[in-house]
Design an enzyme around this catalytic site. Structure first.
Site, short mmCIF file in Angstrom:
data_model
loop_
_atom_site.label_atom_id
_atom_site.label_comp_id
_atom_site.label_asym_id
_atom_site.label_seq_id
_atom_site.Cartn_x
_atom_site.Cartn_y
_atom_site.Cartn_z
N GLU A 58 11.84 57.85 25.88
CA GLU A 58 10.73 57.38 25.05
C GLU A 58 10.44 55.90 25.25
O GLU A 58 9.28 55.48 25.26
CB GLU A 58 11.03 57.66 23.57
CG GLU A 58 11.06 59.14 23.21
CD GLU A 58 12.39 59.81 23.55
OE1 GLU A 58 13.36 59.10 23.87
OE2 GLU A 58 12.46 61.06 23.50
N HIS A 128 14.34 63.97 11.20
CA HIS A 128 13.04 64.47 11.67
C HIS A 128 11.97 64.41 10.58
O HIS A 128 10.95 65.07 10.69
CB HIS A 128 13.17 65.93 12.14
CG HIS A 128 13.74 66.09 13.51
ND1 HIS A 128 14.86 65.44 13.93
CD2 HIS A 128 13.31 66.82 14.58
CE1 HIS A 128 15.12 65.78 15.20
NE2 HIS A 128 14.20 66.60 15.60
#
Lengths: 324, 327
Positions: A58, A128
């Site tokens: 990322e 998450h």
């Protein structure tokens, strides 16, 4: 009229932006098979060069996109989960965001970061389920949180067309929202303009993202006793301060519902700014996640730390009890 | 030597000399207080940017580091505007918004010095990839130090560049020190081994010899232009000066006098200078003195930016941020 889902609106915005401008391309994890559904059909239609599956890197691919942007392209990064914004926060805030100023205006960095499924996904637990839009507003990265399909389409189009980096949060709880609309009316929505979803005279409720739908529901429930105005900022940075000031100047009361942690969250800034501008008839109130919230897994625990309709109804009731 | 090899030798020497004297003049301006915040001098490392940039064309791209004056100058930025940038003037490359650690000149392909170690590699890689997609292919050279080879993001970038065969040259300036940490104490395995693990051709070069750096870079650039993807050069070099000028004040002791004498024994200026006729070398030296005399004069005579413009360029869209006080 046909129905458009929020998720499909994002998909349509991407496809239309890619059709309109050859320099727009999408990169991210599993975007070719469209694991999040938002990039569905794009790989087939636009090919390998414009829909780039990335390795799980990322930080690397976020700055790769910054480089592509300063060299003339308009990357759209899809982050599969909101926590990836923590991982790439340095690359977005310390590089993409700063290059225009640091170079004295020699470059622009038109990158869009889309998070389809921000906030709680119900049962996805601690790592998450974050909703870190206040962080980006704080550092001054343009930040949008659409509530409806039409706004999701319009704000994503504007984010992609913008010459600066923009983060687009698509709340998980809003992805399934559907709206009856004439597809011909879909159009860009300019960044920094709020929207009043429901007019009222007693109190202004500022609601962010999926909570717009909660606020409208609470307003409907309370309609017999209180006239609630629901203000959706749509863009958190830049914020439509003039639009909100106008609303609160009429109603005199302010309640904010915001899926940020309470400390240094967006709701605090909204209350501070409006308190500087408007003499309120009653103390303002906010409904947020608790300080430092980590979403626990078990369903009732997960829900218990998110702002709820009941909390909002209570806050509205208290605000209007204090008559001038 | 043929005429063109003589020209190249002179040109390399000119660049090394320009960077050396630029840094020495900048150190004077740090001492006089005209450069605030200090600098990370690249004295001793000049042959690396001189050799690498001599292998690049005007349209090719570079990214630099916090020790980046050499990268910006070698790629062709105007020394006067560079000095104006270091002294915070509105005539600077970045209009006084960047300073020593962020100098950029997009007009000559300098996408900026970047002050976060290991961060610029991904940016250079993305830029080179984009130019290829846009039909205007170029090669990007990205400089970083030995400290950067332990940064995860740079390792991620090696992977992306190799997978996507991006025309980028990774240039590691291994000066043996990450601030005060010896490379031997910081790097497990080897530096070139990191690149090789991703299938990137890697070689070790004498970074004190500008001609050797040029030769190695030419090979890497040719590979990149032919579609062969990235290359990696480990340029073994020496930092003659402090990590940052603050060391002059705090007197950090991490290198002995004997060690420093050894470090300074192979000077890139002398190595390249010895390849020139004495008269030619003297002419170049005199030319560089004029260039830098003008640069310092230009910088110090230039205006400072107006504080009212402090946040100009923050948003390319023209968005004006709220001020820090008032309603």
């Amino acid at each position: 009229m046909p129905k458009l889902s929020y998720q499909k609106a994002l998909n349509r915005a991407l496809a239309d932006a890619m059709t309109a401008d050859e320099t727009v391309f999408v990169l991210g994890e599993d975007v070719r098979v469209a694991a999040s559904n938002v990039t569905a059909g794009l790989h087939k239609r636009f090919g390998d060069d414009r829909v780039l599956d990335t390795p799980l890197s990322e930080q690397g691919f976020t700055s790769f996109a910054t480089g592509a942007a300063i060299a003339g392209m308009r990357p759209v990064i899809e982050f599969q989960i909101p926590a990836l914004l923590f991982l790439s926060f340095e690359q977005i805030t310390n590089h993409a965001h700063k290059f225009s100023l640091m170079t004295g205006g020699q470059c622009t960095v038109p990158v869009t970061y889309v998070v389809p499924g921000s906030g709680s996904r119900t049962g996805w637990a601690g790592q998450h389920s974050d909703h870190p839009y206040s962080l980006f507003a704080h550092v001054g990265v343009k930040t949008v949180v659409p509530a409806t399909p039409a706004d999701a389409y319009g704000l994503l189009r504007s984010a992609i067309a913008d010459p600066d980096p923009v983060v687009v949060f698509a709340p998980s709880a809003a992805l399934g929202v559907r709206e009856d609309l004439d597809f011909g009316t879909l159009a860009p929505v300019s960044l920094g303009s709020g929207r009043i979803h429901r007019h009222g005279t007693d109190v202004t409720v500022v609601a962010v993202g999926h909570h717009v739908h909660d606020a409208v529901a609470v307003a409907d429930d309370l309609a017999d006793s209180v006239s609630v105005e629901v203000f959706d900022p749509r863009t958190l940075y830049p914020f439509d301060w003039d639009g909100l000031t106008e609303s609160v100047s009429r109603t005199g009361r302010l309640v904010v519902i915001d899926d940020s942690n309470r400390m240094c969250g967006l709701a605090g800034e909204v209350i501070a700014t409006i308190s500087e501008r408007v003499r309120l008839a009653a103390p303002p109130a906010r409904v947020t996640r608790p300080d430092g919230a980590v979403l626990p897994f078990s369903l009732e625990l997960d829900r218990s730390v998110q702002p709820s309709r009941a909390q909002l109804a209570d806050a509205v009731a208290i605000a209007v009890k204090e008559r001038p | 030597m043929t005429a063109s090899t003589v020209d190249i030798a002179v040109s390399l020497y000119r660049t090394v000399r320009l960077i050396r004297r630029f840094e020495e003049r900048a150190l004077e301006l740090v001492r006089s207080g005209d450069i605030v915040g200090g600098i990370h001098p690249c004295i001793g490392q000049e042959a690396v940017p001189a050799g690498v940039c001599a292998a690049l064309g005007q349209d090719d791209l570079v990214t630099g580091t916090h020790r980046g004056h050499g990268h910006v100058l070698a790629k062709g930025a105007d020394p006067a505007r560079m000095m104006a940038e270091l002294t915070g003037r509105v005539t600077g490359l970045n209009k006084g918004r960047g300073g020593s650690m962020h100098a950029a000149d997009f007009g000559v392909g300098v996408l900026g010095a970047n002050a976060i170690v290991g961060a610029a590699g991904a940016i250079a890689t993305g830029a080179a990839w984009a130019r290829q997609r846009l039909g205007t292919p170029v090669v990007a050279a990205t400089f970083f130090g030995d400290g950067a080879v332990n940064e995860g993001m740079l390792l991620e970038t090696f992977n992306l560049a190799a997978l996507w065969r991006v025309p980028v040259v990774f240039v590691c300036e291994n000066n043996g020190w990450a601030t005060t940490m010896r490379v031997d104490d910081a790097v497990a395995g080897s530096i070139t081994g990191r690149a090789e693990a991703f299938g990137i051709p890697a070689s070790t070069v004498d970074g004190q010899d500008a001609a050797a750096v040029l030769a190695a870079t030419r090979e890497a650039v040719a590979r990149a232009r032919a579609g062969g993807g990235p290359s990696f050069l480990e340029c073994r070099t020496q930092r003659f000066e402090a990590h940052h000028t603050f060391e002059h004040a705090v007197r950090l002791r991490y290198r002995t006098d004997e060690e420093l004498a050894l470090i300074r024994a192979r000077d890139p200026l002398d190595i390249q200078g010895a390849r020139l006729d004495a008269a030619v070398r003297a002419d170049v030296d005199s030319e560089i003195e004029d260039v830098l005399g003008h640069a310092v004069e230009f910088a110090l005579a230039s205006e400072f930016p107006d504080p009212l413009t402090a946040l100009d360029h923050l948003y390319a869209s023209g968005l004006r941020p709220r001020p820090g006080s008032g309603v």
